[in-house]
Design a protein around this motif. Structure first.
Motif, short mmCIF file in Angstrom:
data_model
loop_
_atom_site.label_atom_id
_atom_site.label_comp_id
_atom_site.label_asym_id
_atom_site.label_seq_id
_atom_site.Cartn_x
_atom_site.Cartn_y
_atom_site.Cartn_z
N UNK A 235 -4.34 5.29 -0.46
CA UNK A 235 -3.85 6.67 -0.38
C UNK A 235 -2.33 6.75 -0.32
N UNK A 236 -1.67 5.72 0.20
CA UNK A 236 -0.22 5.77 0.34
C UNK A 236 0.54 5.50 -0.94
N UNK A 237 -0.15 5.18 -2.03
CA UNK A 237 0.50 4.89 -3.31
C UNK A 237 0.82 6.18 -4.05
N UNK A 238 2.04 6.28 -4.59
CA UNK A 238 2.43 7.38 -5.47
C UNK A 238 2.37 6.88 -6.91
N UNK B 160 0.79 -1.24 0.00
CA UNK B 160 0.00 0.00 0.00
C UNK B 160 0.82 1.28 0.00
N UNK B 161 2.15 1.16 0.08
CA UNK B 161 3.03 2.32 -0.04
C UNK B 161 3.79 2.31 -1.36
N UNK B 162 3.28 1.59 -2.35
CA UNK B 162 4.00 1.35 -3.60
C UNK B 162 4.08 2.60 -4.47
N UNK B 163 4.97 2.49 -5.47
CA UNK B 163 5.06 3.44 -6.56
C UNK B 163 4.53 2.75 -7.82
N UNK B 164 3.65 3.42 -8.55
CA UNK B 164 3.14 2.92 -9.83
C UNK B 164 3.68 3.83 -10.93
N UNK B 165 4.26 3.24 -11.96
CA UNK B 165 4.79 3.99 -13.09
C UNK B 165 4.07 3.52 -14.34
N UNK B 166 3.25 4.38 -14.91
CA UNK B 166 2.49 4.05 -16.12
C UNK B 166 3.19 4.69 -17.32
N UNK B 167 3.94 3.87 -18.07
CA UNK B 167 4.73 4.36 -19.20
C UNK B 167 3.84 4.58 -20.42
N UNK B 168 3.99 5.72 -21.07
CA UNK B 168 3.19 6.00 -22.26
C UNK B 168 1.71 5.93 -21.94
#
Length: 273
Positions: free
Chosen positions: A106-109, A84-92
């Motif tokens: 809420x803790x996700x960036x 729940x503290x993860x980072x999500x990177x959506x490329x393109x």
């Protein structure tokens, strides 16, 4: 007076996937059910006069786009539920509404990465509380702005075939060097599938040529990015095929009998790093 969109052909592919998700949401049995994409497409058409009909989307592209988005959403949901503290990177990321569909803790960036022109469109039409990264995903430098001390999931939906040379693998190497651990999920085009895309009516309508793909799902393990294959999903065998319109449903189930043929269609590859 409508203000025309100013996108190059590769950037314009975001309208193709947006419209595919929109059409799926209006189907009798939607696979993704992304009504927000339909609303965004309607607003763009009204504001800019863009003719989505020129993209000539066939049922096969609508269903495959919706299904791969659903499966990639599933990867993200599972990952952020476990971290729940993860980072999500959506490329393109284009004009995708993945953040809203996944509704992360809420803790996700969450970082949405795309060209500056696309990022500006997102500001106008997709007002998600995410970090907007206005950059060519292949450029060095922007990955260094990501947090380097939290688990991360990287999503690349429809990115691979449009990047030249080894730029995709170089991008992945930079990301896995910056991020401590996590997963990479993408729809993995084979070389034949990437080559064949340029003859698809929707791709031809935009005047672009697809480029990259790889056959062996283990190939990225040799990219010096610390990747290990965790899962290969052949979407011809997904239960959601039951919602495909006929005769596409029957054809897909026929193709599903062959692993080799199924790999030429849509497949989702998930790696750990």
């Amino acid at each position: 007076m409508p203000s025309p969109l100013r996108l190059d052909p590769v950037q314009e592919t975001l309208l193709l996937t947006l419209y595919a998700r929109a059409l799926d949401s209006k189907a009798p049995h939607p696979i993704l059910g992304d009504t927000r994409s339909a609303a965004v497409a309607d607003r763009i058409a009204a504001d800019t006069g863009y003719d989505f009909a020129k993209l000539k989307l066939k049922p096969s592209l609508v269903t495959s786009t919706a299904l791969r988005a659903r499966k990639l959403d599933d990867v993200v949901r599972r990952f952020v539920a476990a971290h729940p503290d993860a980072v999500v990177v959506d490329l393109g990321c284009g004009l995708d509404t993945r953040w809203a569909r996944c509704s992360p803790p809420e803790g996700v960036d969450w970082y949405d990465v795309d060209y500056p022109a696309v990022t500006e469109l997102r500001r106008q039409y997709v007002s998600d509380p995410t970090h907007a990264v206005a950059a060519d995903v292949t450029e060095p430098g922007w990955a260094e702005t990501l947090p380097g001390d939290r688990p991360a999931v990287i999503v690349a939906d429809g990115v691979l075939p449009f990047l030249p040379g080894d730029s995709f693998r170089a991008t992945v190497r930079r990301l896995t060097a910056q991020l401590p651990a996590g997963e990479l999920a993408l729809n993995g085009y084979t070389r034949f599938a990437a080559w064949a895309m340029k003859y698809h009516p929707s791709i031809k309508a935009l005047g672009i040529a697809a480029a990259q793909g790889f056959d062996d799902p283990h190939e990225p393990e040799h990219w010096d990015a610390g990747l290990t294959l965790a899962e290969e999903q052949l979407l011809t065998r997904a239960p959601e095929v039951a919602a495909f319109p006929q005769p596409l449903r029957a054809l897909t189930r026929l193709v599903a009998r062959s692993t080799a043929l199924s790999r030429q269609g849509t497949r989702i590859l998930r790696y750990r790093f």
